[in-house]
Design a protein around this motif. Structure first.
Motif, PDB file in Angstrom:
ATOM      1  N   UNK A 112       0.798  -1.217   0.000  1.00 11.56           N
ATOM      2  CA  UNK A 112       0.000   0.000   0.000  1.00 11.56           C
ATOM      3  C   UNK A 112       0.828   1.263   0.000  1.00 11.56           C
ATOM      4  N   UNK A 113       1.968   1.252   0.717  1.00 13.41           N
ATOM      5  CA  UNK A 113       2.754   2.487   0.810  1.00 13.41           C
ATOM      6  C   UNK A 113       3.355   2.867  -0.545  1.00 13.41           C
ATOM      7  N   UNK A 114       3.624   1.880  -1.394  1.00 13.12           N
ATOM      8  CA  UNK A 114       4.140   2.181  -2.737  1.00 13.12           C
ATOM      9  C   UNK A 114       3.049   2.843  -3.570  1.00 13.12           C
ATOM     10  N   UNK A 115       1.850   2.290  -3.497  1.00  9.45           N
ATOM     11  CA  UNK A 115       0.718   2.858  -4.233  1.00  9.45           C
ATOM     12  C   UNK A 115       0.463   4.289  -3.788  1.00  9.45           C
ATOM     13  N   UNK A 116       0.425   4.506  -2.467  1.00 11.59           N
ATOM     14  CA  UNK A 116       0.084   5.823  -1.936  1.00 11.59           C
ATOM     15  C   UNK A 116       1.153   6.862  -2.270  1.00 11.59           C
ATOM     16  N   UNK A 117       2.417   6.447  -2.281  1.00  9.65           N
ATOM     17  CA  UNK A 117       3.503   7.406  -2.516  1.00  9.65           C
ATOM     18  C   UNK A 117       3.541   7.908  -3.948  1.00  9.65           C
ATOM     19  N   UNK A 118       2.933   7.174  -4.864  1.00  9.70           N
ATOM     20  CA  UNK A 118       2.960   7.572  -6.277  1.00  9.70           C
ATOM     21  C   UNK A 118       1.621   8.120  -6.768  1.00  9.70           C
ATOM     22  N   UNK A 119       0.595   8.087  -5.905  1.00 12.55           N
ATOM     23  CA  UNK A 119      -0.757   8.411  -6.354  1.00 12.55           C
ATOM     24  C   UNK A 119      -0.906   9.855  -6.816  1.00 12.55           C
ATOM     25  N   UNK A 120      -0.327  10.802  -6.081  1.00 14.62           N
ATOM     26  CA  UNK A 120      -0.516  12.219  -6.422  1.00 14.62           C
ATOM     27  C   UNK A 120      -0.016  12.521  -7.830  1.00 14.62           C
ATOM     28  N   UNK A 121       1.193  12.089  -8.131  1.00  8.98           N
ATOM     29  CA  UNK A 121       1.744  12.361  -9.464  1.00  8.98           C
ATOM     30  C   UNK A 121       0.977  11.599 -10.540  1.00  8.98           C
ATOM     31  N   UNK A 122       0.537  10.393 -10.203  1.00 13.02           N
ATOM     32  CA  UNK A 122      -0.185   9.588 -11.200  1.00 13.02           C
ATOM     33  C   UNK A 122      -1.487  10.267 -11.618  1.00 13.02           C
ATOM     34  N   UNK A 123      -2.279  10.721 -10.643  1.00 17.76           N
ATOM     35  CA  UNK A 123      -3.550  11.343 -11.012  1.00 17.76           C
ATOM     36  C   UNK A 123      -3.314  12.717 -11.652  1.00 17.76           C
ATOM     37  N   UNK A 124      -2.253  13.411 -11.231  1.00 19.25           N
ATOM     38  CA  UNK A 124      -1.944  14.717 -11.821  1.00 19.25           C
ATOM     39  C   UNK A 124      -1.580  14.582 -13.300  1.00 19.25           C
ATOM     40  N   UNK A 125      -0.909  13.490 -13.652  1.00 20.72           N
ATOM     41  CA  UNK A 125      -0.446  13.309 -15.039  1.00 20.72           C
ATOM     42  C   UNK A 125      -1.607  13.128 -16.011  1.00 20.72           C
ATOM     43  N   UNK A 126      -2.793  12.770 -15.504  1.00 22.10           N
ATOM     44  CA  UNK A 126      -3.951  12.625 -16.394  1.00 22.10           C
ATOM     45  C   UNK A 126      -4.298  13.945 -17.077  1.00 22.10           C
ATOM     46  N   UNK A 127      -3.999  15.067 -16.417  1.00 23.81           N
ATOM     47  CA  UNK A 127      -4.388  16.369 -16.969  1.00 23.81           C
ATOM     48  C   UNK A 127      -3.595  16.706 -18.232  1.00 23.81           C
ATOM     49  N   UNK A 128      -2.252  16.741 -18.186  1.00 24.97           N
ATOM     50  CA  UNK A 128      -1.525  17.030 -19.432  1.00 24.97           C
ATOM     51  C   UNK A 128      -1.738  15.971 -20.509  1.00 24.97           C
ATOM     52  N   UNK A 129      -1.942  14.717 -20.104  1.00 26.86           N
ATOM     53  CA  UNK A 129      -2.202  13.670 -21.096  1.00 26.86           C
ATOM     54  C   UNK A 129      -3.537  13.915 -21.793  1.00 26.86           C
ATOM     55  N   UNK A 130      -4.535  14.352 -21.019  1.00 27.88           N
ATOM     56  CA  UNK A 130      -5.835  14.675 -21.618  1.00 27.88           C
ATOM     57  C   UNK A 130      -5.707  15.861 -22.576  1.00 27.88           C
ATOM     58  N   UNK A 131      -5.028  16.916 -22.135  1.00 26.36           N
ATOM     59  CA  UNK A 131      -4.875  18.123 -22.967  1.00 26.36           C
ATOM     60  C   UNK A 131      -4.176  17.781 -24.276  1.00 26.36           C
ATOM     61  N   UNK A 132      -3.133  16.983 -24.192  1.00 29.06           N
ATOM     62  CA  UNK A 132      -2.395  16.588 -25.395  1.00 29.06           C
ATOM     63  C   UNK A 132      -3.305  15.815 -26.345  1.00 29.06           C
ATOM     64  N   UNK A 133      -4.061  14.875 -25.803  1.00 28.72           N
ATOM     65  CA  UNK A 133      -4.988  14.082 -26.621  1.00 28.72           C
ATOM     66  C   UNK A 133      -6.079  14.967 -27.204  1.00 28.72           C
ATOM     67  N   UNK A 134      -6.641  15.852 -26.383  1.00 26.32           N
ATOM     68  CA  UNK A 134      -7.715  16.720 -26.854  1.00 26.32           C
ATOM     69  C   UNK A 134      -7.235  17.620 -28.005  1.00 26.32           C
ATOM     70  N   UNK A 135      -6.043  18.158 -27.859  1.00 27.73           N
ATOM     71  CA  UNK A 135      -5.504  19.024 -28.917  1.00 27.73           C
ATOM     72  C   UNK A 135      -5.257  18.251 -30.205  1.00 27.73           C
ATOM     73  N   UNK A 136      -4.907  16.975 -30.075  1.00 23.57           N
ATOM     74  CA  UNK A 136      -4.653  16.158 -31.269  1.00 23.57           C
ATOM     75  C   UNK A 136      -5.945  15.841 -32.026  1.00 23.57           C
ATOM     76  N   UNK A 137      -7.108  16.015 -31.332  1.00 24.31           N
ATOM     77  CA  UNK A 137      -8.391  15.708 -31.953  1.00 24.31           C
ATOM     78  C   UNK A 137      -8.971  16.920 -32.687  1.00 24.31           C
ATOM     79  N   UNK A 138      -8.361  18.101 -32.454  1.00 25.02           N
ATOM     80  CA  UNK A 138      -8.914  19.313 -33.072  1.00 25.02           C
ATOM     81  C   UNK A 138      -8.742  19.290 -34.578  1.00 25.02           C
TER      82      UNK A 138
END
Length: 235
Positions: A209-235
């Motif tokens: 559990x401690x490994x999962x918890x220690x990486x969770x913040x960055x993991x969920x944060x990375x969804x934002x730039x990944x979404x923006x990049x994907x969204x821009x590629x769809x324009x």
């Protein structure tokens, strides 16, 4: 002021529900709204990519795991309320397949209503971590009154019970993970759009559990730039 010890939103837990035990959509949305509004007082964490702020809440009585939150604000020339809500409220899992690299397959197991469906998502990770299967109920709600607000609540679902055999066949084979999440799209007075997401999860299996918890913040944060990049590629 007495410290809060029990989970104030008992429906929002990683303990999975059987389809027959799914509560009314309005109850799910009410708890989702309560939880996402409470995130403004959670303990602040790191800021990632210069724009994604994170926070967290420890595990309370009734929680299966701690909670993590990310928040980002987007100007209209980057992402409007309508653009973001469209991608999150319609076939959310299908869209996540396009920008969350670990997701390899998604399948709509059952549509319960125009605003509620059960989806199963198949994730793969770098070895030695084996594939994971997350099966979720996704409920959406849109308020057109100002400020416009969209909510998506995801709850863990268990399809292994009696009577759900046909639905269970639609799941991929893999270790069962579980997560619960609340995602909010909010139109701000300054014309920008706030994207806020809170989640509690377990990947299942033997990952500490401690490994999962220690990486969770960055993991969920990375969804934002990944979404923006994907969204821009769809324009």
């Amino acid at each position: 002021m007495t410290a809060e010890t029990s989970n104030p939103t008992p429906l929002l837990t990683i303990t999975p529900l059987k389809p027959s035990d799914i509560p009314p959509e309005e109850d799910i949305i009410a708890e989702g709204k309560q939880l996402i509004e409470a995130t403004t007082s959670w303990k602040a964490g790191k800021t990632f990519f210069g724009v994604v702020h994170t926070s967290s809440r420890p595990k309370l009585q009734g929680d299966g795991a701690p909670w993590h939150c990310r928040t980002s604000e987007h100007k209209p020339d980057e992402l409007t309320f309508d653009q973001l809500w469209d991608k999150l409220s319609h076939d959310k899992a299908e869209n996540e397949l396009q920008f969350i690299h670990e997701i390899q397959k998604v399948n709509k197991v059952k549509e319960l209503s125009p605003t509620a469906s059960i989806w199963t998502l198949y994730y793969t990770f770098t070895p030695p971590v084996s594939p994971r299967v997350f099966t979720e109920l996704q409920v959406t709600y849109l308020s057109e009154s100002k400020p416009r607000t969209g909510l998506i609540v995801s709850l863990a679902i268990d399809l292994t019970g009696k009577g759900d055999e046909e639905l269970h066949l639609l799941e991929e084979k893999g270790t069962k993970g579980r997560y619960v999440s609340v995602e909010r799209v909010l139109e701000l007075e300054n014309g920008n759009t706030e994207w806020r997401m809170a989640t509690s999860s377990t990947p299942g299996g033997s990952i500490p559990g401690f490994i999962v918890e220690s990486t969770m913040a960055k993991k969920i944060a990375s969804d934002v730039p990944q979404f923006i990049k994907w969204f821009n590629s769809k324009k």
